[in-house]
Design an enzyme around this catalytic site. Sequence first.
Site, PDB file in Angstrom:
ATOM      1  N   CYS A  78       0.794  -0.721   0.161  1.00 48.32           N
ATOM      2  CA  CYS A  78      -0.306  -0.075   0.132  1.00 48.32           C
ATOM      3  C   CYS A  78       0.661   1.181   0.044  1.00 48.32           C
ATOM      4  CB  CYS A  78      -1.248   0.335   0.976  1.00 48.32           C
ATOM      5  SG  CYS A  78      -2.208   1.191   0.957  1.00 48.32           S
ATOM      6  N   HIS A 166      -3.925  -4.989   1.007  1.00 49.57           N
ATOM      7  CA  HIS A 166      -3.546  -6.162   2.113  1.00 49.57           C
ATOM      8  C   HIS A 166      -3.706  -7.266   1.849  1.00 49.57           C
ATOM      9  CE1 HIS A 166      -3.004  -2.174   4.008  1.00 49.57           C
ATOM     10  NE2 HIS A 166      -3.932  -1.497   3.162  1.00 49.57           N
ATOM     11  N   GLU A 168      -2.762  -9.015   4.602  1.00 48.37           N
ATOM     12  CA  GLU A 168      -2.947  -9.997   5.922  1.00 48.37           C
ATOM     13  C   GLU A 168      -4.330 -10.005   6.357  1.00 48.37           C
ATOM     14  OE1 GLU A 168      -1.665  -5.287   5.920  1.00 48.37           O
ATOM     15  OE2 GLU A 168      -1.434  -6.755   4.393  1.00 48.37           O
TER      16      GLU A 168
END
Length: 508
Positions: A78, A166, A168
């Site tokens: 990001c 993202h 995660e």
Amino acid sequence: MDTIVILDFGSQYTQLIARKIREQNVYCEIHPFDKVPPLTPDVKGVVFSGSPFSCNAPDAPVPQMDGIKGRLPLLAVCYGAQYLARYGGGRVQQSQTREYGRANLSFIDTANPLMKGIPQNSQVWMSHGDTIEQLPDGYRTICSTENVRYAGYQIEGEPTYAIQFHPEVHHSVDGVQLLRNFVFDICQCRAEWTPESFIETTVADLKAKVGQDKVVLGLSGGVDSTVAAVLLHRAIGHQLHCIFVDNGLLRKDEFESVLESYRDMGLNVKGVDAKERFYSVLAGVTDPEKKRKAIGKTFIDVFDAEAKLITDAKFLGQGTIYPDVIESSSVKGPSQTIKSHHNVGGLPDYMKLQLVEPLRSLFKDEVRRVGRQLGIKDSLIGRHPFPGPGLAIRILSDVTPEKVRILQEVDHIFVQGLRDSGLYDQVWQAGAMLLPVQSVGVMGDERTYESVVALRAVESVDGMTADWCHLPYDFLARVSNEIINRVRGVNRVVYDISSKPPATIEWE
């Protein structure tokens, strides 16, 4: 041990990156972007986190790139991806529409090692206001969405990869696969971070650090201090002197029951009744930070007095864990300080003890896995987390013995109710808050004007994020009725349905 270093630019998701990597049995550490640790041979790769900042802002965080870019495998997420694009001469601009939420990868370079095994149309999670409009020369696109052309890229000729989503978070369906590709295929890490390896390494380190000296450790009845005590006991045996302080802010009957449990485990434990001392320093204090500091200082004072009774004690053991460290640190950009922790930040000069913190690198779920590997019984390992300052920060006003009594009774009914209903193990943390609110009520045809309590139960893994538990209505009704009928001073019960973020688990 092979290590991944994560540089934190302030993203709310930074800790999730660390957790997802550690779940692959690979060790990783989080460091502020401007405090890069020594890049020893154990460091196999680096991750740049996201950030609330724009890389075009005058005060945008600027990472130290020496020794990283082009030398070590780098995954920029990001903000990190946008910064590297701008750093290389590309163009990053504010999006016409904020790119937030679910998206799907419409193009994937399946030959790229970062994208191996990720299927076409894979769902990802976007969360950014800026977007990359133009890549620099030598930057090659490896994935796109319908609206984000440069959703991912690699710098040609070096192991530098970047993505604008993202991986995660749960909503990136194949995010774990992407992280595994980076950690194992690109960084060539070995899966060595296991409870067994942690215990072996930590016990050896403790033996070397402590030697023949004595350690004083404060037990609280919680998972962290219990696991820390058993680790130290395995390393140094009866050189460990445990002190369990009754600060008057524990749960109902907790001092007696937990003290007995510790003695059954073979630990060398001394119980200290310091209730009146804590009540005295908390008298009239309403500010939560002042409560925490008063409790922390009094704890240290009690320990200092007790430690002086132990000949040649050189160390103070503590159950500090990684979220304590992360939440208590703050530099420009990285995760903001939410609250201070009474067991983070060192000791005053007058206390002549050195700190030893065997769990300082672990998240809460990792502490539990280590505890089970150590053979600690589930009744202790499975206990809900309990705040170090105890019920003081669940009383949203000044602390008095009477308020503590009320909250202990309420908390006991709630938590025991969860146990009796088979709900306790489905909840990560539960407790009650005594609000500074008087509520009108009717009891036995009489008007009452008594206190309001709020019940709180959350689901979580490590406490960094949490969602409120959807407890059955009939259970809540039964518990509420029992509290109002049995606890004098309470005539209204409410249930907290806020998640973290934006709320915290505790109210103070």
